[in-house]
Motif scaffolding. Structure first.
Motif, PDB file in Angstrom:
ATOM      1  N   GLY A  48       0.781  -1.237   0.000  1.00 60.51           N
ATOM      2  CA  GLY A  48       0.000   0.000   0.000  1.00 60.51           C
ATOM      3  C   GLY A  48       0.804   1.274   0.000  1.00 60.51           C
ATOM      4  N   THR A  49       2.042   1.197  -0.440  1.00 58.99           N
ATOM      5  CA  THR A  49       2.885   2.389  -0.429  1.00 58.99           C
ATOM      6  C   THR A  49       3.035   3.008  -1.813  1.00 58.99           C
ATOM      7  N   CYS A  50       3.074   2.185  -2.877  1.00 61.12           N
ATOM      8  CA  CYS A  50       3.512   2.712  -4.179  1.00 61.12           C
ATOM      9  C   CYS A  50       2.387   3.046  -5.133  1.00 61.12           C
ATOM     10  N   GLY A  51       1.231   2.407  -5.023  1.00 64.51           N
ATOM     11  CA  GLY A  51       0.105   2.722  -5.897  1.00 64.51           C
ATOM     12  C   GLY A  51       0.149   2.049  -7.264  1.00 64.51           C
ATOM     13  N   THR A  54      -3.076   0.185  -8.291  1.00 64.55           N
ATOM     14  CA  THR A  54      -4.354   0.906  -8.231  1.00 64.55           C
ATOM     15  C   THR A  54      -5.370   0.374  -9.240  1.00 64.55           C
ATOM     16  N   SER A 114      -5.445   5.743 -11.412  1.00 65.24           N
ATOM     17  CA  SER A 114      -5.604   6.696 -10.312  1.00 65.24           C
ATOM     18  C   SER A 114      -6.026   8.062 -10.837  1.00 65.24           C
ATOM     19  N   THR A 132      -1.040  16.762  -4.978  1.00 67.98           N
ATOM     20  CA  THR A 132      -1.590  16.270  -3.712  1.00 67.98           C
ATOM     21  C   THR A 132      -2.445  15.031  -3.925  1.00 67.98           C
ATOM     22  N   GLN A 133      -3.347  15.106  -4.899  1.00 68.85           N
ATOM     23  CA  GLN A 133      -4.305  14.019  -5.102  1.00 68.85           C
ATOM     24  C   GLN A 133      -3.694  12.803  -5.777  1.00 68.85           C
ATOM     25  N   SER A 135      -0.679  11.744  -4.794  1.00 69.29           N
ATOM     26  CA  SER A 135       0.440  11.401  -3.911  1.00 69.29           C
ATOM     27  C   SER A 135       0.508   9.911  -3.592  1.00 69.29           C
ATOM     28  N   GLY A 136      -0.567   9.176  -3.873  1.00 64.61           N
ATOM     29  CA  GLY A 136      -0.555   7.737  -3.621  1.00 64.61           C
ATOM     30  C   GLY A 136       0.067   6.921  -4.742  1.00 64.61           C
ATOM     31  N   ASN A 137       0.611   7.581  -5.749  1.00 69.47           N
ATOM     32  CA  ASN A 137       1.255   6.877  -6.855  1.00 69.47           C
ATOM     33  C   ASN A 137       2.692   7.349  -7.009  1.00 69.47           C
ATOM     34  N   ILE A 138       3.609   6.447  -6.734  1.00 67.61           N
ATOM     35  CA  ILE A 138       5.031   6.780  -6.767  1.00 67.61           C
ATOM     36  C   ILE A 138       5.609   6.436  -8.140  1.00 67.61           C
TER      37      ILE A 138
ATOM     38  N   THR B  32      -6.542  -2.405   5.241  1.00 62.96           N
ATOM     39  CA  THR B  32      -5.246  -1.782   4.923  1.00 62.96           C
ATOM     40  C   THR B  32      -4.208  -1.984   6.012  1.00 62.96           C
ATOM     41  N   ASP B  36      -1.601  -5.818   5.804  1.00 61.37           N
ATOM     42  CA  ASP B  36      -0.188  -5.420   5.810  1.00 61.37           C
ATOM     43  C   ASP B  36       0.555  -6.167   6.925  1.00 61.37           C
ATOM     44  N   ALA B  98      -2.431   9.325   4.974  1.00 59.08           N
ATOM     45  CA  ALA B  98      -2.339   8.257   3.973  1.00 59.08           C
ATOM     46  C   ALA B  98      -2.394   8.806   2.550  1.00 59.08           C
ATOM     47  N   SER B  99      -2.994   8.029   1.630  1.00 58.34           N
ATOM     48  CA  SER B  99      -3.113   8.432   0.228  1.00 58.34           C
ATOM     49  C   SER B  99      -4.585   8.383  -0.153  1.00 58.34           C
ATOM     50  N   PRO B 100      -4.953   8.988  -1.301  1.00 55.70           N
ATOM     51  CA  PRO B 100      -6.358   8.920  -1.706  1.00 55.70           C
ATOM     52  C   PRO B 100      -6.873   7.484  -1.793  1.00 55.70           C
ATOM     53  N   GLN B 101      -6.066   6.572  -2.324  1.00 51.54           N
ATOM     54  CA  GLN B 101      -6.503   5.175  -2.440  1.00 51.54           C
ATOM     55  C   GLN B 101      -6.789   4.580  -1.062  1.00 51.54           C
ATOM     56  N   LEU B 102      -5.860   4.799  -0.121  1.00 53.91           N
ATOM     57  CA  LEU B 102      -6.035   4.225   1.216  1.00 53.91           C
ATOM     58  C   LEU B 102      -7.204   4.880   1.942  1.00 53.91           C
ATOM     59  N   ARG B 103      -7.426   6.173   1.712  1.00 56.61           N
ATOM     60  CA  ARG B 103      -8.561   6.853   2.362  1.00 56.61           C
ATOM     61  C   ARG B 103      -9.899   6.323   1.834  1.00 56.61           C
ATOM     62  N   GLN B 235       3.215  15.115   1.440  1.00 60.18           N
ATOM     63  CA  GLN B 235       2.013  14.298   1.459  1.00 60.18           C
ATOM     64  C   GLN B 235       2.395  12.869   1.795  1.00 60.18           C
ATOM     65  N   TYR B 236       1.394  12.093   2.196  1.00 61.10           N
ATOM     66  CA  TYR B 236       1.525  10.650   2.269  1.00 61.10           C
ATOM     67  C   TYR B 236       2.707  10.249   3.154  1.00 61.10           C
TER      68      TYR B 236
END
Lengths: 158, 325
Positions: A48-51, A54, A114, A132-133, A135-138, B32, B36, B98-103, B235-236
């Motif tokens: 759940g860190t890199c995205g 997704t 995403s 910002t939106q 940020s869950g995709n590295i 989540t 993990d 967290a991130s949008p996906q995790l939220r 962020q994140y």
């Protein structure tokens, strides 16, 4: 990875129902890749860190590595393979090509899924909100400036 | 992950029955955190009980309280008009998490129960009194940059990771818990347990109990609230230090204040001494600095995390300035 507790689960991926025989411990990500054979969705960190993993579930973007396939029997799952309409690229896909929004491409399916979901969420678009939106995709290649440009273009009113 | 069994519950009663049936059974909502930890072999429940079908997603006014069902997702709460208008501190803390996906995935019941991000807790090759009581603490004398400076003990210095629990703590939220013979309520400030000699005991939840929701009592000045989070990335990322504050200022004088700290303590940390200092004081930077000193009273660094003490003070001052501006 089939084991004694494997059971039949029907997942609807890109509007196609598929019945898979899986154990409870199979994540949605592994079900999509290894059981349904849709390898566009990538396994990066698996935590759940890199995205990279997704996908959309009922239109909402999630990390498919941190949820169990068995929890999604009645859901509509959309992967990168279900984003285009036939041969017509989704605008985010076209913009990623136009703006060269990738280098190695490993994170790209997750970035695009995403971004498609992010644009549907209806944020006021600016470079800041995209960063910002998203940020869950590295992106380890560091293609962020081009990714941001691509998403801003795809999000412009037609 | 190790193999485990899986069951679905369709009501609170059936979920409680199912979890009682097998020792060490656990509920799964967003997944989540638990998945993990299962991948890292920190958790290994024999069965997971999926509670997502339970009718616990409401976000609504109930009398003079805002009630948030335990299965409401972080993103839904953050975007809810009732939350944004009455308690912006909740929305901001969630958006900064967290991130949008995790939220989109994580439930609020799971959020307040999330386990620490202490690397020793998550690495089964190292000692950890929280994961394996009596084995020792790898963080004390080890890598401790992210660890707590408040509420620690000689057994555990792990930081509580939730942002929104810090906001809830400032707002006197109450946890609603279902058990085999009914329901009970526990104020969040009494829900969490500092590590002391039993770091494996993190909260007041008994085995087999289920959080069904959180209630936030009316607060007239709740609209004047915010959350400030300092972290290594924009962020994140988890907090190095954060503050949830609400302030009632009338004619340049503070009538009442709420302050809670995150990222620096073993539990979401209510700073009541700081609040008391602010009541009746002028709404000035000097007052906020005095309050920040009081909020960090008793803080003890471990070396690498000493910087969190001055950082947390500045975060408190900034948050108070933002809500009084």
């Amino acid at each position: 990875m089939k084991g004694p507790q494997a059971t039949a689960v029907t997942l609807t991926i890109n509007a196609v129902p598929r019945t898979l025989t899986i154990e409870p411990r199979v994540t949605l990500l592994d079900a999509i890749r290894d059981y349904a054979g849709l390898t566009g969705t990538k396994k990066g960190c698996d935590q759940g860190t890199c995205g990279a993993c997704t996908v959309m579930v009922n239109g909402r973007r999630i990390d498919s590595c941190l949820t169990l396939a068995m929890m999604h029997e009645s859901d509509a799952i959309t992967t990168i393979e279900g984003i285009a309409r036939g041969e017509t690229l989704q605008p985010v896909q076209a913009a990623f090509i136009e703006h060269d929004g990738f280098q190695c491409g490993f994170c790209t399916p997750g970035q695009i899924v995403s971004a498609v979901a992010m644009l549907a969420e209806g944020h006021a678009l600016s470079e800041d909100t995209v960063r910002t939106q998203m940020s869950g995709n590295i992106c380890r290649c560091g293609c962020y400036p081009h990714i941001v440009d691509a998403i801003l273009e795809a999000g412009k009113p037609a | 992950m190790n193999p485990f069994a899986f069951a679905r519950a369709d009501s609170v009663a059936s979920a409680l029955t199912a979890v009682h049936r097998t020792p060490h059974a656990q509920f799964i909502a967003g997944g989540t955190n638990i998945l993990d930890l299962m991948k890292d072999d920190v958790e290994h429940p024999p069965i997971l009980i999926d509670i997502n079908a339970l009718p616990l997603r409401a976000i609504e006014q109930r009398g003079d309280q805002l009630f948030i069902g335990a299965l409401a997702r972080m993103s839904d709460i953050a975007a809810h008009p009732l939350v944004q208008s009455a308690f912006p501190v909740i929305s901001i803390a969630l958006e900064e998490s967290a991130s949008p996906q995790l939220r989109n995935m994580a439930s609020i019941g799971g959020n307040v129960l999330q386990r620490t991000r202490c690397p020793y807790f998550r690495d089964t090759a190292t000692p950890c009194n929280k994961r394996n009581p009596g084995s020792g603490c790898g963080a004390i004398g080890g890598f401790n940059r992210m660890q707590a400076v408040l509420g620690t003990s000689d057994r555990c210095i792990a930081t509580h990771a939730s942002d929104v629990a810090v906001a809830f703590t400032a707002l006197d939220a109450v946890v609603h818990i279902a058990h085999g013979s009914g329901t009970r309520t526990v104020p969040l400030t009494e829900f969490y347990r500092e590590p002391g000699t039993t770091p494996q005991v993190e909260n007041a939840l008994a085995p087999g109990e289920l959080i069904v929701g959180l209630a936030i009592p009316e607060l007239a000045y709740g609209a004047h609230s915010t959350y400030v989070k300092a972290r290594d990335r924009a962020q994140y990322e988890f907090a190095l230090a954060s503050a949830a504050v609400a302030l009632d200022v009338q004619g340049g004088t503070i009538r009442a204040a709420r302050i809670a700290l995150g990222g620096v303590a073993t539990v979401p940390w209510r700073a009541r001494q700081a609040e008391a200092l602010l009541a009746g004081a002028p709404a000035t930077r000097a007052s906020y600095e005095r309050a920040a000193e009081a909020a960090l009273h008793g803080a003890r660094g471990q070396g690498q995390n000493d910087f969190k003490i001055p950082l947390a003070k500045r975060v408190v001052v900034r948050a108070l300035e933002m809500v009084s501006a």
